[in-house]
Scaffold this motif. Structure first.
Motif, short mmCIF file in Angstrom:
data_model
loop_
_atom_site.label_atom_id
_atom_site.label_comp_id
_atom_site.label_asym_id
_atom_site.label_seq_id
_atom_site.Cartn_x
_atom_site.Cartn_y
_atom_site.Cartn_z
N ALA A 1 45.60 46.67 36.54
CA ALA A 1 45.48 47.83 37.40
C ALA A 1 44.34 48.72 36.94
CB ALA A 1 46.78 48.63 37.43
N CYS A 2 43.67 49.34 37.90
CA CYS A 2 42.65 50.35 37.61
C CYS A 2 43.33 51.71 37.53
CB CYS A 2 41.58 50.35 38.70
SG CYS A 2 40.67 48.82 38.84
N LEU A 3 43.10 52.44 36.46
CA LEU A 3 43.75 53.73 36.24
C LEU A 3 42.79 54.87 36.50
CD1 LEU A 3 45.58 52.88 32.89
CD2 LEU A 3 46.38 52.50 35.22
N LYS B 1 45.36 47.92 42.20
CA LYS B 1 45.75 46.73 41.45
C LYS B 1 44.77 45.61 41.74
CE LYS B 1 50.69 47.82 41.30
NZ LYS B 1 52.06 47.36 41.61
N GLU B 2 44.56 44.76 40.73
CA GLU B 2 43.60 43.67 40.86
C GLU B 2 44.34 42.33 40.88
OE1 GLU B 2 40.77 44.01 37.75
OE2 GLU B 2 39.91 45.87 38.51
N TYR B 3 43.93 41.48 41.80
CA TYR B 3 44.50 40.15 41.95
C TYR B 3 43.38 39.13 42.05
CZ TYR B 3 48.72 42.76 43.19
OH TYR B 3 49.79 43.62 43.18
N LYS B 4 43.68 37.89 41.69
CA LYS B 4 42.67 36.85 41.75
C LYS B 4 42.31 36.49 43.19
CE LYS B 4 44.01 34.73 37.35
NZ LYS B 4 44.53 33.50 36.68
N GLN C 1 46.94 45.72 48.15
CA GLN C 1 46.88 47.14 47.85
C GLN C 1 47.84 47.88 48.78
OE1 GLN C 1 45.11 47.72 45.20
NE2 GLN C 1 44.38 45.60 45.25
N PRO C 2 48.28 49.09 48.39
CA PRO C 2 49.15 49.86 49.28
C PRO C 2 48.45 50.18 50.59
CG PRO C 2 49.14 50.78 47.07
CD PRO C 2 48.04 49.76 47.11
#
Length: 268
Positions: free
Chosen positions: A84-86, A95-98, A105-106
């Protein structure tokens, strides 16, 4: 395609200015295709409570989740989540996914952009098939031999690239502003063109690879390697197009270079 190499004097001459324009051709195409790839997303389906007790079950669940665009299940049985990027106070803002990152993302409102991405994702997995072959277990890890078949997405992306360059050549204007506009148009308004290119693709991409499974918390999961992602997406991440398309692109790029050179002479 060649890229321009400039000195630090700021005085590049007519040839240098022409090269400065020409280098945007491939960049423009790659930005559009990379964006399309990154936006390949889908809506999340209902999460299945059952975990995989064997590597074979993990492989089958993963592929069924991809085929059905069931992202909750997909995330549960793979290592898709990367982190996740804070923000400055440590609160996760993204949030990061492959894969399928955009729509994971929301989203408070699923508008046109979301629907178009979902439509694109449906088209990419529409003809995906797979076969789970021999499995070798070694403690908490396993090697699964799998065969994938899908439409040849490298051909579809090549067809799309041809359309991009053809439009750039037909454009009455040239230069940085025009190129930026072309990129924006390609990203936002050419979804139908990309889907049409997939529909027009008749060739099939088939690949047999070794897939890695691992046991975590008593359940088996699938490791999403770059090779696996490219395999089930029909070679979509290839940096090469079929030979016929490569030849046509080369001819179009040469035509664009001539146009860029003429523009540079007129402007400078």
């Amino acid at each position: 395609m060649r890229t321009a190499k400039y000195d630090r004097t700021g005085d590049y001459g007519t040839e240098g200015k022409a090269l400065a324009v020409k280098r945007h051709v491939k960049t423009t195409v790659m930005v559009a295709l990379l964006t399309a790839f990154l936006l390949l997303t889908a809506c999340a389906g209902k999460m299945k409570n059952k975990t995989a007790d064997t590597p074979r079950e993990a492989a089958q669940q993963t592929m069924e989740a991809i085929k059905g665009l069931d992202l909750k299940t997909f995330n549960e049985c793979t290592d898709n989540y990367e982190g996740a990027c804070l923000n400055m106070i440590g609160f996760p803002v993204e949030k990061e996914y492959k894969v399928f990152s955009e729509l994971l993302q929301p989203h408070f409102f699923k508008g046109r952009h979301y629907r178009e991405n979902h439509r694109f994702a449906e088209k990419v997995v529409e003809e995906l098939t797979w076969k789970v072959g021999e499995i070798e277990e070694d403690g908490d890890k396993a090697r699964i031999r799998m065969t994938f078949a899908n439409k040849d997405m490298s051909e579809a992306m090549g067809r799309y690239a041809l359309g991009i360059v053809e439009d750039m050549i037909d454009d009455a204007e040239i230069g940085a502003a025009s190129l930026i506009k072309n990129v924006g148009d390609m990203i936002n308004y050419r979804d139908d063109d990309l889907i049409r290119c997939i529909d027009e693709t008749e060739n099939t991409w088939t690949e047999e690879i070794d897939v890695t499974a691992y046991r975590e918390g008593g359940a088996w999961k699938i490791h999403l390697s770059d090779e696996l992602i490219n395999a089930f997406m029909g070679n979509i991440n290839s940096d090469e197009y079929p030979e016929e398309i490569e030849e046509r692109l080369t001819g179009l790029e040469e035509a664009y270079e001539e146009k860029a050179a003429r523009w540079a002479e007129e402007m400078f």
